[in-house]
Design a protein around this motif. Structure first.
Motif, PDB file in Angstrom:
ATOM      1  N   PHE A   1      -9.522  -5.083  14.301  1.00 40.93           N
ATOM      2  CA  PHE A   1      -9.569  -3.876  13.471  1.00 40.93           C
ATOM      3  C   PHE A   1     -10.134  -4.199  12.086  1.00 40.93           C
ATOM      4  CE2 PHE A   1      -7.842  -0.745  10.558  1.00 40.93           C
ATOM      5  CZ  PHE A   1      -8.088   0.450  11.224  1.00 40.93           C
ATOM      6  N   ASP A   2      -9.643  -5.290  11.486  1.00 39.61           N
ATOM      7  CA  ASP A   2     -10.090  -5.678  10.149  1.00 39.61           C
ATOM      8  C   ASP A   2     -11.579  -6.036  10.131  1.00 39.61           C
ATOM      9  OD1 ASP A   2      -7.520  -5.260   9.241  1.00 39.61           O
ATOM     10  OD2 ASP A   2      -6.986  -7.391   9.204  1.00 39.61           O
ATOM     11  N   VAL A   3     -12.036  -6.732  11.155  1.00 36.62           N
ATOM     12  CA  VAL A   3     -13.455  -7.092  11.231  1.00 36.62           C
ATOM     13  C   VAL A   3     -14.301  -5.830  11.387  1.00 36.62           C
ATOM     14  CG1 VAL A   3     -15.214  -8.281  12.597  1.00 36.62           C
ATOM     15  CG2 VAL A   3     -13.069  -9.446  12.057  1.00 36.62           C
ATOM     16  N   LEU A   4     -13.913  -4.952  12.300  1.00 40.08           N
ATOM     17  CA  LEU A   4     -14.664  -3.706  12.485  1.00 40.08           C
ATOM     18  C   LEU A   4     -14.713  -2.880  11.200  1.00 40.08           C
ATOM     19  CD1 LEU A   4     -13.736  -2.372  16.028  1.00 40.08           C
ATOM     20  CD2 LEU A   4     -15.987  -3.057  15.212  1.00 40.08           C
ATOM     21  N   ASP A   5     -13.662  -2.944  10.418  1.00 38.00           N
ATOM     22  CA  ASP A   5     -13.594  -2.223   9.154  1.00 38.00           C
ATOM     23  C   ASP A   5     -14.727  -2.634   8.214  1.00 38.00           C
ATOM     24  OD1 ASP A   5     -12.042  -0.202   7.944  1.00 38.00           O
ATOM     25  OD2 ASP A   5     -11.112  -1.665   6.594  1.00 38.00           O
ATOM     26  N   GLU A   6     -15.196  -3.868   8.340  1.00 36.63           N
ATOM     27  CA  GLU A   6     -16.281  -4.373   7.498  1.00 36.63           C
ATOM     28  C   GLU A   6     -17.663  -4.111   8.087  1.00 36.63           C
ATOM     29  OE1 GLU A   6     -15.772  -5.555   4.522  1.00 36.63           O
ATOM     30  OE2 GLU A   6     -13.585  -5.538   4.715  1.00 36.63           O
ATOM     31  N   LEU A   7     -17.725  -3.601   9.320  1.00 36.23           N
ATOM     32  CA  LEU A   7     -19.002  -3.518  10.020  1.00 36.23           C
ATOM     33  C   LEU A   7     -19.561  -2.100  10.185  1.00 36.23           C
ATOM     34  CD1 LEU A   7     -18.506  -6.318  12.680  1.00 36.23           C
ATOM     35  CD2 LEU A   7     -19.682  -6.421  10.481  1.00 36.23           C
ATOM     36  N   TYR A   8     -19.202  -1.223   9.273  1.00 40.12           N
ATOM     37  CA  TYR A   8     -19.824   0.099   9.264  1.00 40.12           C
ATOM     38  C   TYR A   8     -21.268  -0.011   8.779  1.00 40.12           C
ATOM     39  CZ  TYR A   8     -15.708   2.823  10.465  1.00 40.12           C
ATOM     40  OH  TYR A   8     -14.663   3.386  11.142  1.00 40.12           O
TER      41      TYR A   8
ATOM     42  N   ASN B   1     -11.814   4.155  14.833  1.00 37.16           N
ATOM     43  CA  ASN B   1     -11.312   5.412  14.271  1.00 37.16           C
ATOM     44  C   ASN B   1     -10.187   6.031  15.101  1.00 37.16           C
ATOM     45  OD1 ASN B   1     -12.961   5.523  11.983  1.00 37.16           O
ATOM     46  ND2 ASN B   1     -14.669   6.260  13.217  1.00 37.16           N
ATOM     47  N   GLY B   2     -10.127   5.680  16.370  1.00 35.66           N
ATOM     48  CA  GLY B   2      -9.097   6.253  17.242  1.00 35.66           C
ATOM     49  C   GLY B   2      -7.786   5.504  17.201  1.00 35.66           C
ATOM     50  N   ARG B   3      -7.767   4.400  16.503  1.00 35.86           N
ATOM     51  CA  ARG B   3      -6.552   3.585  16.482  1.00 35.86           C
ATOM     52  C   ARG B   3      -5.496   4.200  15.627  1.00 35.86           C
ATOM     53  NH1 ARG B   3      -5.686  -2.352  14.167  1.00 35.86           N
ATOM     54  NH2 ARG B   3      -3.571  -2.573  14.860  1.00 35.86           N
TER      55      ARG B   3
END
Length: 84
Positions: A6-13, A82-84
């Motif tokens: 989740f944290d990694v995806l948060d940086e990959l927008y 976003n669905g988490r």
């Protein structure tokens, strides 16, 4: 999805190089490599050679070149994040 994923995806927008992720997330290199590989296997991220050019499956050499790649969340990854 794990907290680390989740944290990694948060940086990959937006497209980010490995060096940015390692600094921003304060993770060990092997730990980040493992999380990125997990996200890649799930189809949640894409690897890029640079800010614009995607690395397609036939050219992907993640095990050796993971530090050289740039990363971006895929549509599937953004929806999962976003669905988490």
């Amino acid at each position: 999805m794990t907290d680390q994923e989740f944290d990694v995806l948060d940086e990959l927008y937006f497209v980010q190089p490995f060096s940015f992720l390692i600094e921003e997330l304060e993770m060990e290199e092997e730990e980040l490599k493992h999380v990125l590989f997990s996200l890649l296997q799930k189809g949640y991220i894409k690897c890029l050679f640079n800010m614009n050019d995607e690395v397609f499956e036939g050219k992907l050499n993640f095990e050796v070149e993971f530090k050289d790649y740039y990363y971006l969340a895929s549509k599937k990854g953004l929806l999962a994040h976003n669905g988490r």
